[in-house]
Design a protein around this motif. Sequence first.
Motif, short mmCIF file in Angstrom:
data_model
loop_
_atom_site.label_atom_id
_atom_site.label_comp_id
_atom_site.label_asym_id
_atom_site.label_seq_id
_atom_site.Cartn_x
_atom_site.Cartn_y
_atom_site.Cartn_z
N GLN A 1 12.06 7.50 4.82
CA GLN A 1 11.30 8.60 4.26
C GLN A 1 9.78 8.48 4.35
OE1 GLN A 1 13.21 8.44 0.47
NE2 GLN A 1 14.93 9.66 1.15
N ALA A 2 9.24 7.29 4.57
CA ALA A 2 7.78 7.11 4.61
C ALA A 2 7.24 7.29 6.02
CB ALA A 2 7.40 5.74 4.06
N SER A 3 6.10 7.96 6.12
CA SER A 3 5.40 8.16 7.39
C SER A 3 3.91 7.99 7.17
CB SER A 3 5.65 9.58 7.92
OG SER A 3 7.01 9.78 8.18
N TYR A 4 3.18 7.72 8.26
CA TYR A 4 1.73 7.50 8.19
C TYR A 4 1.00 8.37 9.21
CZ TYR A 4 3.52 3.12 6.22
OH TYR A 4 4.20 2.18 5.49
N ARG A 5 -0.27 8.63 8.92
CA ARG A 5 -1.19 9.25 9.88
C ARG A 5 -2.61 8.91 9.45
NH1 ARG A 5 -3.61 14.35 8.31
NH2 ARG A 5 -2.83 14.95 6.25
N GLY B 1 0.81 -1.21 0.00
CA GLY B 1 0.00 0.00 0.00
C GLY B 1 0.84 1.26 0.00
N THR B 2 1.99 1.21 0.69
CA THR B 2 2.88 2.36 0.75
C THR B 2 3.45 2.65 -0.64
OG1 THR B 2 3.43 1.82 3.04
CG2 THR B 2 4.92 3.33 1.89
N VAL C 1 -3.23 5.19 1.72
CA VAL C 1 -2.56 3.89 1.60
C VAL C 1 -3.68 2.86 1.42
CG1 VAL C 1 -1.14 2.16 2.78
CG2 VAL C 1 -0.69 4.59 3.12
N PRO C 2 -3.83 2.32 0.21
CA PRO C 2 -4.92 1.36 -0.01
C PRO C 2 -4.67 0.05 0.75
CG PRO C 2 -3.57 1.56 -1.98
CD PRO C 2 -3.03 2.54 -0.98
N ALA D 1 -0.13 8.21 3.70
CA ALA D 1 1.33 8.13 3.69
C ALA D 1 1.91 9.41 3.13
CB ALA D 1 1.81 6.94 2.86
N CYS D 2 3.09 9.76 3.62
CA CYS D 2 3.86 10.91 3.16
C CYS D 2 5.31 10.47 3.06
CB CYS D 2 3.72 12.06 4.16
SG CYS D 2 4.69 13.54 3.78
#
Length: 186
Positions: free
Chosen positions: A95-99, A71-72, A183-184, A107-108
């Motif tokens: 580099q990847a983050s979630y909220r 998903g990311t 993020v699916p 994701a960002c």
Amino acid sequence: MTAFRLSTTSFLVPALLMFLVAAAGAIAAPATAKAAPATAKAAPATDLHKLCRQVKNDDTVRPYSHELYDGTVKAFKKLFPDANGTPQESELQTQASYRCMNGKLLACFVGANLPCAKMNAQRDNPGADEFCKTSPNEDVVPAFATGHDAVYAYKCRNGKAVVTGSTWALDKRGFAKKLWAVVPER
């Protein structure tokens, strides 16, 4: 993969510090200490989709988890459609983050000019003011002076910082809209 190479300096130092603090805490903790009960903020990555459905909105920015790899990568491709290839696991880790927002997992991907933090929407910017004192008529105040999370762009007029526009459109939670993608689930 040069199309995705973003600055990781902002992640490496804090990550190292967090590791050292955690390691020190683990050494100092007695062997009989019980783990604290799980909370929404400590939810395992595999449950982040479920957590987001439950809490709807949570501004906690969480680190990358391999359990969310597929998903990311899909979120990455949505945000960076012109990127050549897929980011490597090591790049996602730094580099990847979630909220959570509106019940969805987002994701960002942080970089030198891609802040995943909540943005600074204050019009008054001390960094811009200081920059303009030494460069009184600059057409652009650089991000190193304003902060990369500044919503507004500035120029200097007679030693004073003046807002010239907005650099980021914000979502309802105060994050830069164009830096976050859903993020699916599988």
